[in-house]
Design an enzyme around this catalytic site. Structure first.
Site, PDB file in Angstrom:
ATOM      1  N   LYS A  17       0.830  -1.209   0.000  1.00 35.67           N
ATOM      2  CA  LYS A  17       0.000   0.000   0.000  1.00 35.67           C
ATOM      3  C   LYS A  17       0.867   1.263   0.000  1.00 35.67           C
ATOM      4  CE  LYS A  17      -1.949  -1.076   3.962  1.00 35.67           C
ATOM      5  NZ  LYS A  17      -1.166  -2.297   4.276  1.00 35.67           N
ATOM      6  N   ARG A  92      -9.282   1.248   9.458  1.00 34.98           N
ATOM      7  CA  ARG A  92      -8.844  -0.104   9.788  1.00 34.98           C
ATOM      8  C   ARG A  92      -9.834  -0.845  10.657  1.00 34.98           C
ATOM      9  NH1 ARG A  92      -2.928   0.484   9.160  1.00 34.98           N
ATOM     10  NH2 ARG A  92      -1.973  -1.481   9.704  1.00 34.98           N
ATOM     11  N   ARG A 131      11.725  -5.796   4.114  1.00 33.45           N
ATOM     12  CA  ARG A 131      11.541  -4.334   3.987  1.00 33.45           C
ATOM     13  C   ARG A 131      12.625  -3.565   4.733  1.00 33.45           C
ATOM     14  NH1 ARG A 131       5.910  -1.988   5.184  1.00 33.45           N
ATOM     15  NH2 ARG A 131       6.076  -3.428   6.918  1.00 33.45           N
ATOM     16  N   ARG A 164      11.831  -1.705  10.385  1.00 38.76           N
ATOM     17  CA  ARG A 164      10.823  -1.244  11.354  1.00 38.76           C
ATOM     18  C   ARG A 164      10.755  -2.198  12.538  1.00 38.76           C
ATOM     19  NH1 ARG A 164       5.509   0.179   7.870  1.00 38.76           N
ATOM     20  NH2 ARG A 164       4.566  -1.063   9.516  1.00 38.76           N
ATOM     21  N   ARG A 175       0.156  -8.560  13.823  1.00 44.70           N
ATOM     22  CA  ARG A 175      -0.423  -7.563  12.901  1.00 44.70           C
ATOM     23  C   ARG A 175      -1.346  -8.236  11.884  1.00 44.70           C
ATOM     24  NH1 ARG A 175       4.710  -5.045  10.560  1.00 44.70           N
ATOM     25  NH2 ARG A 175       3.283  -3.814   9.290  1.00 44.70           N
TER      26      ARG A 175
HETATM   27  P1  AP5 Z   1       4.917  -1.555   1.693  1.00 37.72           P
HETATM   28  O1  AP5 Z   1       4.530  -0.713   0.524  1.00 37.72           O
HETATM   29  O2  AP5 Z   1       5.718  -0.941   2.786  1.00 37.72           O
HETATM   30  O3  AP5 Z   1       3.607  -2.319   2.271  1.00 37.72           O
HETATM   31  P2  AP5 Z   1       2.386  -1.766   3.131  1.00 37.72           P
HETATM   32  O4  AP5 Z   1       1.152  -2.415   2.618  1.00 37.72           O
HETATM   33  O5  AP5 Z   1       2.421  -0.280   3.184  1.00 37.72           O
HETATM   34  O6  AP5 Z   1       2.776  -2.427   4.512  1.00 37.72           O
HETATM   35  P3  AP5 Z   1       2.759  -1.875   6.008  1.00 37.72           P
HETATM   36  O7  AP5 Z   1       3.416  -2.965   6.807  1.00 37.72           O
HETATM   37  O8  AP5 Z   1       3.334  -0.506   6.092  1.00 37.72           O
HETATM   38  O9  AP5 Z   1       1.257  -1.838   6.291  1.00 37.72           O
HETATM   39  P4  AP5 Z   1       0.584  -1.780   7.637  1.00 37.72           P
HETATM   40  O10 AP5 Z   1      -0.785  -1.429   7.204  1.00 37.72           O
HETATM   41  O11 AP5 Z   1       0.695  -2.972   8.495  1.00 37.72           O
HETATM   42  O12 AP5 Z   1       1.439  -0.687   8.447  1.00 37.72           O
HETATM   43  P5  AP5 Z   1       1.066   0.769   8.932  1.00 37.72           P
HETATM   44  O13 AP5 Z   1       2.287   1.566   8.879  1.00 37.72           O
HETATM   45  O14 AP5 Z   1      -0.160   1.257   8.260  1.00 37.72           O
HETATM   46  O15 AP5 Z   1       5.696  -2.831   1.099  1.00 37.72           O
HETATM   47  C1  AP5 Z   1       6.221  -3.829   1.946  1.00 37.72           C
HETATM   48  C2  AP5 Z   1       7.519  -4.383   1.349  1.00 37.72           C
HETATM   49  O16 AP5 Z   1       7.213  -5.043   0.117  1.00 37.72           O
HETATM   50  C3  AP5 Z   1       8.559  -3.303   0.986  1.00 37.72           C
HETATM   51  O17 AP5 Z   1       9.829  -3.814   1.232  1.00 37.72           O
HETATM   52  C4  AP5 Z   1       8.369  -3.084  -0.528  1.00 37.72           C
HETATM   53  O18 AP5 Z   1       9.575  -2.692  -1.169  1.00 37.72           O
HETATM   54  C5  AP5 Z   1       7.898  -4.457  -0.986  1.00 37.72           C
HETATM   55  N1  AP5 Z   1       6.930  -4.413  -2.083  1.00 37.72           N
HETATM   56  C6  AP5 Z   1       5.901  -3.544  -2.235  1.00 37.72           C
HETATM   57  N2  AP5 Z   1       5.195  -3.834  -3.332  1.00 37.72           N
HETATM   58  C7  AP5 Z   1       5.791  -4.932  -3.888  1.00 37.72           C
HETATM   59  C8  AP5 Z   1       5.515  -5.713  -5.037  1.00 37.72           C
HETATM   60  N3  AP5 Z   1       4.465  -5.437  -5.821  1.00 37.72           N
HETATM   61  N4  AP5 Z   1       6.320  -6.773  -5.290  1.00 37.72           N
HETATM   62  C9  AP5 Z   1       7.377  -7.062  -4.493  1.00 37.72           C
HETATM   63  N5  AP5 Z   1       7.707  -6.336  -3.392  1.00 37.72           N
HETATM   64  C10 AP5 Z   1       6.912  -5.283  -3.087  1.00 37.72           C
HETATM   65  O19 AP5 Z   1       0.664   0.490  10.456  1.00 37.72           O
HETATM   66  C11 AP5 Z   1       1.599   0.164  11.438  1.00 37.72           C
HETATM   67  C12 AP5 Z   1       0.917   0.158  12.809  1.00 37.72           C
HETATM   68  O20 AP5 Z   1       0.385   1.468  13.103  1.00 37.72           O
HETATM   69  C13 AP5 Z   1      -0.296  -0.772  12.952  1.00 37.72           C
HETATM   70  O21 AP5 Z   1       0.114  -2.085  13.275  1.00 37.72           O
HETATM   71  C14 AP5 Z   1      -1.073  -0.094  14.068  1.00 37.72           C
HETATM   72  O22 AP5 Z   1      -0.510  -0.361  15.319  1.00 37.72           O
HETATM   73  C15 AP5 Z   1      -0.857   1.398  13.780  1.00 37.72           C
HETATM   74  N6  AP5 Z   1      -1.903   1.964  12.918  1.00 37.72           N
HETATM   75  C16 AP5 Z   1      -1.707   2.560  11.706  1.00 37.72           C
HETATM   76  N7  AP5 Z   1      -2.870   2.972  11.183  1.00 37.72           N
HETATM   77  C17 AP5 Z   1      -3.828   2.640  12.081  1.00 37.72           C
HETATM   78  C18 AP5 Z   1      -5.244   2.783  12.085  1.00 37.72           C
HETATM   79  N8  AP5 Z   1      -5.910   3.351  11.049  1.00 37.72           N
HETATM   80  N9  AP5 Z   1      -5.929   2.301  13.136  1.00 37.72           N
HETATM   81  C19 AP5 Z   1      -5.288   1.728  14.191  1.00 37.72           C
HETATM   82  N10 AP5 Z   1      -3.941   1.554  14.245  1.00 37.72           N
HETATM   83  C20 AP5 Z   1      -3.221   1.996  13.194  1.00 37.72           C
END
Ligand code: AP5
Length: 222
Positions: A17, A92, A131, A164, A175
């Site tokens: 994402k 979420r 990552r 991270r 997660r």
């Molecule tokens: P990346 O693009 O970083 O993936 P992502 O979907 O953004 O993954 P996240 O782990 O950041 O999502 P998340 O939703 O768990 O974390 P968030 O920060 O929102 O890609 C991942 C890897 O794959 C990278 O190395 C990239 O290079 C590679 N890649 C990408 N596309 C590819 C492809 N097509 N092919 C091959 N490789 C590829 O949340 C973190 C924490 O914050 C949560 O656990 C929670 O505690 C809190 N939080 C955040 N938002 C909320 C909310 N709305 N409500 C409650 N808690 C929240």
């Protein structure tokens, strides 16, 4: 290429994402609103919010809805959100989605486009474990599939690449469980309203980018 639209990127941890949201937001001239990035920024600045959410994120749990909504509402009130935005990792929970419905209606975006990033669990684990993120600008890399030119150094600004803390395997399991329990029900919620577009996000970055653009361009005509 300007797009007046509220866009939501939905999907499990590691689905890609953030990678797509950065590119899409830039090319469509919309702000990229990642709640995860906002919380990580608060943690690195040592704010009151940061201190509250740090242990929650380190466990792999979701941050309570009231804290998330307060932060999002404040961010949406800024002028750069007037023409639309790309949400990454928000909403979420059903509670967040329901409050967001009201906010979007009042801001003139009654029909967000929700793109569901569908990826198998084995690919998610590989992506998350590989990552690395730039400690300065937040650029995203992957040691297996998208490495930097020089190991450990960001191609864009020379920043150090870091892992991270919530990408440790035991936290990733939590997660993923939180996603299944609290976030996956949102796919039915948005599908029932005819707003959901599912894409195969297990393909390579360029292919996924094409699928996202296709969904956005289709939505622009509808
Ligand atoms: P990346 O693009 O970083 O993936 P992502 O979907 O953004 O993954 P996240 O782990 O950041 O999502 P998340 O939703 O768990 O974390 P968030 O920060 O929102 O890609 C991942 C890897 O794959 C990278 O190395 C990239 O290079 C590679 N890649 C990408 N596309 C590819 C492809 N097509 N092919 C091959 N490789 C590829 O949340 C973190 C924490 O914050 C949560 O656990 C929670 O505690 C809190 N939080 C955040 N938002 C909320 C909310 N709305 N409500 C409650 N808690 C929240």
């Amino acid at each position: 290429m300007a797009l007046k639209r509220a866009v939501i990127f939905l999907g499990p941890p590691g689905a890609g994402k953030g990678t797509q949201a950065k590119q899409i937001a830039q090319s469509y001239g919309l702000p990229h609103l990642s709640t995860g990035d906002m919380f990580r920024d608060a943690i690195s600045r040592g704010t009151e919010l940061g201190n509250m959410v740090k242990p929650i994120m380190e466990r792999g749990d979701l941050v309570p809805d009231d804290l998330v909504m307060k932060m999002v509402e404040e961010r949406l009130s800024r002028p750069d959100c007037a023409q639309g935005f790309v949400f990454d990792g928000f909403p979420r929970t059903l509670a967040q989605a329901s409050v967001l419905d009201g906010i979007l209606k009042s801001r003139g975006f009654p029909k967000p486009l929700v793109i569901d990033f569908v990826v198998s669990e084995d690919k998610l684990m590989r992506r998350v474990s590989g990552r690395r993120t730039c400690s300065i600008g937040g650029e995203i890399y992957n040691i297996y599939d998208a490495p930097s030119k020089i190991e450990g150094i960001c191609d864009v600004d020379g920043g150090k690449l870091v892992q991270r803390p919530d990408d440790r395997p035991e936290v990733v399991k939590e997660r993923l469980a939180a996603y299944e329990r609290q976030t996956k029900p949102l796919t039915d919620y948005y599908r029932a309203q005819g707003l959901l577009e599912a894409i195969d996000a297990g393909a390579g970055v360029q292919e996924v980018n094409r699928a996202v653009r296709q969904a956005l361009n289709g939505a622009r005509r509808s």
